[in-house]
Design a protein around this motif. Structure first.
Motif, mmCIF file in Angstrom:
data_model
loop_
_atom_site.group_PDB
_atom_site.id
_atom_site.type_symbol
_atom_site.label_atom_id
_atom_site.label_comp_id
_atom_site.label_asym_id
_atom_site.label_seq_id
_atom_site.Cartn_x
_atom_site.Cartn_y
_atom_site.Cartn_z
ATOM 1 N N THR A 232 0.825 -1.206 0.000
ATOM 2 C CA THR A 232 0.000 0.000 0.000
ATOM 3 C C THR A 232 0.861 1.258 0.000
ATOM 4 O OG1 THR A 232 -0.137 -0.046 2.401
ATOM 5 C CG2 THR A 232 -1.903 -1.165 1.185
ATOM 6 N N HIS A 233 0.225 2.390 -0.273
ATOM 7 C CA HIS A 233 0.872 3.710 -0.246
ATOM 8 C C HIS A 233 2.089 3.776 -1.171
ATOM 9 C CE1 HIS A 233 -1.782 5.010 2.956
ATOM 10 N NE2 HIS A 233 -1.538 3.860 3.551
ATOM 11 N N GLY A 234 1.994 3.142 -2.344
ATOM 12 C CA GLY A 234 3.039 3.259 -3.363
ATOM 13 C C GLY A 234 4.289 2.450 -3.106
ATOM 14 N N LYS A 235 4.264 1.532 -2.153
ATOM 15 C CA LYS A 235 5.492 0.788 -1.822
ATOM 16 C C LYS A 235 5.775 -0.359 -2.784
ATOM 17 C CE LYS A 235 4.320 0.236 2.562
ATOM 18 N NZ LYS A 235 3.233 1.132 2.983
ATOM 19 N N LYS B 16 6.458 -1.557 -6.402
ATOM 20 C CA LYS B 16 6.880 -1.003 -7.693
ATOM 21 C C LYS B 16 7.036 -2.137 -8.705
ATOM 22 C CE LYS B 16 7.923 3.119 -5.826
ATOM 23 N NZ LYS B 16 7.014 4.223 -5.935
ATOM 24 N N SER C 277 7.857 -2.878 -13.348
ATOM 25 C CA SER C 277 8.269 -2.341 -14.640
ATOM 26 C C SER C 277 8.077 -3.386 -15.733
ATOM 27 C CB SER C 277 9.753 -1.958 -14.574
ATOM 28 O OG SER C 277 10.204 -1.449 -15.804
ATOM 29 N N PRO D 143 9.054 -5.827 -2.528
ATOM 30 C CA PRO D 143 9.191 -4.625 -1.701
ATOM 31 C C PRO D 143 10.122 -4.805 -0.507
ATOM 32 C CG PRO D 143 7.102 -5.681 -1.261
ATOM 33 C CD PRO D 143 7.754 -6.453 -2.383
ATOM 34 N N GLY E 166 -4.359 8.224 -7.762
ATOM 35 C CA GLY E 166 -3.754 8.174 -6.445
ATOM 36 C C GLY E 166 -2.795 9.314 -6.251
ATOM 37 N N ASN E 167 -2.019 9.245 -5.215
ATOM 38 C CA ASN E 167 -1.006 10.256 -4.911
ATOM 39 C C ASN E 167 0.367 9.678 -5.195
ATOM 40 O OD1 ASN E 167 -2.915 12.194 -3.934
ATOM 41 N ND2 ASN E 167 -3.130 10.908 -2.122
ATOM 42 N N PHE E 168 0.695 9.526 -6.473
ATOM 43 C CA PHE E 168 1.951 8.897 -6.862
ATOM 44 C C PHE E 168 3.115 9.877 -6.753
ATOM 45 C CE2 PHE E 168 -1.499 7.043 -9.436
ATOM 46 C CZ PHE E 168 -1.549 5.819 -8.798
ATOM 47 N N LYS E 169 4.235 9.389 -6.335
ATOM 48 C CA LYS E 169 5.435 10.225 -6.178
ATOM 49 C C LYS E 169 6.506 9.753 -7.133
ATOM 50 C CE LYS E 169 4.308 10.882 -1.373
ATOM 51 N NZ LYS E 169 4.474 10.333 -0.063
#
Ligand SMILES: [Zn+2]
Length: 102
Positions: free
Chosen positions: A17-20, A22, A24, A36, A99-102
């Motif tokens: 969760t919360h962008g953890k 990743k 490709s 992760p 979402g709130n992607f960084k």
């Protein structure tokens, strides 16, 4: 037909969760998830998948310029061969598509 996760509950952990989580693509159009907990982009195996939901998507099409054929949510069971990490993630074309992607 076998039930996903043998019918047991499934929900992604705090590791995804919360962008953890990743991932490709590489040389092809296939997408890979990275572990992760390993720090070297270890690719996770997808041990199983299931259809979490399939539904009419008319309410979402009305808000978009494009039209999806139907709504779906797929669930994937992930596993890291290197460290033994295992988890679940879902991919969906219904509900919140952002979402709130960084
Ligand atoms: Zn790992």
């Amino acid at each position: 037909m076998e039930k996903f996760n043998n019918g047991a509950p499934y929900h992604g952990s705090d590791y995804v969760t919360h962008g953890k989580l990743k991932g490709s693509t590489d040389e092809t159009d296939y997408f890979y998830f990275f572990c992760p907990t390993c720090n070297d982009n270890e690719v996770l195996r997808i041990l199983d998948y299931g259809v979490h939901a399939k539904e009419s998507i008319k309410q979402y099409n009305a808000q978009c310029k494009s039209n999806a054929i139907y709504g779906f949510t797929l669930v994937f069971k992930l596993y890291c061969e290197k460290c033994g990490y295992n988890d679940f993630i879902k991919i969906s074309n219904t509900g919140r598509q952002g979402g709130n992607f960084k």
